[in-house]
Design an enzyme around this catalytic site. Structure first.
Site, PDB file in Angstrom:
ATOM      1  N   GLU A   1      17.001  -0.622   1.393  1.00 17.95           N
ATOM      2  CA  GLU A   1      18.369  -0.190   1.688  1.00 17.95           C
ATOM      3  C   GLU A   1      18.409   0.456   3.072  1.00 17.95           C
ATOM      4  OE1 GLU A   1      21.827   2.681  -0.301  1.00 17.95           O
ATOM      5  OE2 GLU A   1      19.785   2.723  -1.077  1.00 17.95           O
TER       6      GLU A   1
ATOM      7  N   LYS B   1      -4.415  -2.967   7.021  1.00 19.73           N
ATOM      8  CA  LYS B   1      -5.083  -2.696   5.735  1.00 19.73           C
ATOM      9  C   LYS B   1      -5.747  -3.952   5.162  1.00 19.73           C
ATOM     10  CE  LYS B   1      -3.761   1.660   5.385  1.00 19.73           C
ATOM     11  NZ  LYS B   1      -2.787   2.139   4.398  1.00 19.73           N
TER      12      LYS B   1
ATOM     13  N   THR C   1       0.809  -1.227   0.000  1.00 19.85           N
ATOM     14  CA  THR C   1       0.000   0.000   0.000  1.00 19.85           C
ATOM     15  C   THR C   1       0.840   1.274   0.000  1.00 19.85           C
ATOM     16  OG1 THR C   1      -0.166  -0.084   2.411  1.00 19.85           O
ATOM     17  CG2 THR C   1      -1.962  -1.098   1.160  1.00 19.85           C
TER      18      THR C   1
ATOM     19  N   ILE D   1      14.185  -5.545  -1.033  1.00 18.98           N
ATOM     20  CA  ILE D   1      14.707  -4.421  -1.813  1.00 18.98           C
ATOM     21  C   ILE D   1      15.314  -3.341  -0.909  1.00 18.98           C
ATOM     22  CG2 ILE D   1      14.093  -2.664  -3.524  1.00 18.98           C
ATOM     23  CD1 ILE D   1      13.780  -5.582  -4.507  1.00 18.98           C
TER      24      ILE D   1
ATOM     25  N   HIS E   1      27.882   1.395  -2.016  1.00 20.70           N
ATOM     26  CA  HIS E   1      27.356   0.324  -1.183  1.00 20.70           C
ATOM     27  C   HIS E   1      28.124   0.220   0.127  1.00 20.70           C
ATOM     28  CE1 HIS E   1      25.740  -1.864  -4.990  1.00 20.70           C
ATOM     29  NE2 HIS E   1      24.854  -1.027  -4.497  1.00 20.70           N
TER      30      HIS E   1
ATOM     31  N   TYR F   1      22.153  -3.872 -15.141  1.00 22.15           N
ATOM     32  CA  TYR F   1      21.317  -3.387 -16.234  1.00 22.15           C
ATOM     33  C   TYR F   1      22.153  -3.121 -17.484  1.00 22.15           C
ATOM     34  CZ  TYR F   1      18.489  -2.199 -12.084  1.00 22.15           C
ATOM     35  OH  TYR F   1      17.827  -2.221 -10.884  1.00 22.15           O
TER      36      TYR F   1
ATOM     37  N   TYR G   1       3.833   3.920  -1.503  1.00 28.99           N
ATOM     38  CA  TYR G   1       4.046   4.430  -2.866  1.00 28.99           C
ATOM     39  C   TYR G   1       4.927   3.490  -3.681  1.00 28.99           C
ATOM     40  CZ  TYR G   1       5.693   7.232  -6.761  1.00 28.99           C
ATOM     41  OH  TYR G   1       6.017   7.656  -8.023  1.00 28.99           O
TER      42      TYR G   1
END
Length: 287
Positions: free
Chosen positions: A98, A43, A17, A96, A246, A159, A19
């Site tokens: 950090e 929720k 929920t 994910i 990092h 990437y 962003y």
């Protein structure tokens, strides 16, 4: 075959929920990822993008049969989210987030190991098996199905290299961003072993960076691999004692330099590219 995740993976998004959670849930759904549930305490009973939201991971597992989790939870609460997923029986956990405190990372690392689960991250871009499923924040349009496995400590370098491989017509079996923190759930060797055993994967790209000894340890395993490995090590010009992005990317006491890692990889039989494009070209030569 892909490794770790594939089209059968049923995903719960923790923090759906928020962003970031909602934004990346939409992207993953558009890719075809089977997101069966979301979790945000308080929720439960609502929906996000048609995905049912539950108050706990245990409830999501019971009601939606989720077997993997991707976590978009703020750093102070991320370790609890990881441990909740492990305790609920989730077998693949992608974190994910950090900036998780080191003591929290230690706690969640051992809890996941005790549960017999696989933790990707924290501080990582996630994992993608192109054409099958995607858990994380990667730009999916640069990948294509194929037979090159990628394991990386760096998101953006992943990437670049994947994009270059795709441009040369070389697709990927699975791409794993293991994360850039000092304490991570899954290391190079664990992923290399899975690629070695995967019939679909014909070559592997290892993307390392300065700091620690993970690449040197990986080099010892690469000696025993039957599949070709191409490496890339970021940080060749990095100054000692300065953290480079990092938490794990720091040279201390002469250990963890790019030179030492490149030397170890080459001694193990891996070819090492000087640029992301050269890495892709070396893979093309091999295949």
């Amino acid at each position: 075959m892909a490794i770790i995740v594939d089209e059968r993976t049923k995903v719960v998004v923790q923090g759906i929920t928020g962003y970031q959670g909602k934004f990346h849930t939409e992207r993953m759904l558009n890719y075809g990822t089977k997101i069966v549930a979301g979790v945000t305490p308080g929720k439960g009973g609502t929906e996000v993008l048609g995905v049912p939201v539950y108050d706990s991971v245990k409830e999501a597992v019971r009601e939606a049969d989720a077997n993997a989790s991707v976590i978009f939870v703020p750093a102070p609460f991320a370790a609890d989210a990881v441990m909740e997923a492990a305790d609920a029986g989730i077998k693949v956990i992608v974190c994910i987030t950090e900036g998780i405190p080191v003591h929290d990372e230690l706690k969640m690392y051992w809890r996941v190991k005790e549960a017999g689960a696989t933790l990707i991250g924290p501080n990582c871009p996630g994992i993608i098996s192109p054409g099958k499923t995607h858990l994380g924040i990667m730009p999916v349009q640069i990948f294509k199905p194929g037979n090159v496995g990628i394991v990386s400590r760096s998101g953006t370098l992943t990437y670049q290299i994947a994009y270059n491989l795709t441009k040369l017509g070389l697709g990927q079996s699975t791409v794993v961003g293991i994360g850039g923190d000092r304490i991570i759930g899954t290391d190079f060797v664990e992923v290399l072993r899975l690629f070695e055993d995967d019939k679909e994967t014909k070559a592997v790209v290892l993307v390392g960076e300065i700091g620690g000894r993970d690449e040197e340890v990986a080099a010892e395993f690469i000696r025993e691999m039957s599949k070709p490995v191409v490496g890339y090590v970021a940080g060749l010009t990095a100054p000692p004692g300065k953290r480079m992005g990092h938490a794990g990317a720091i040279i201390e006491g002469g250990v963890g330099t790019a030179e030492s890692k490149i030397k170890a990889l080459e001694a193990a039989g891996a070819r090492v590219g000087k640029t992301p494009m050269e890495v892709a070209e070396l893979v093309a030569e091999i295949l």
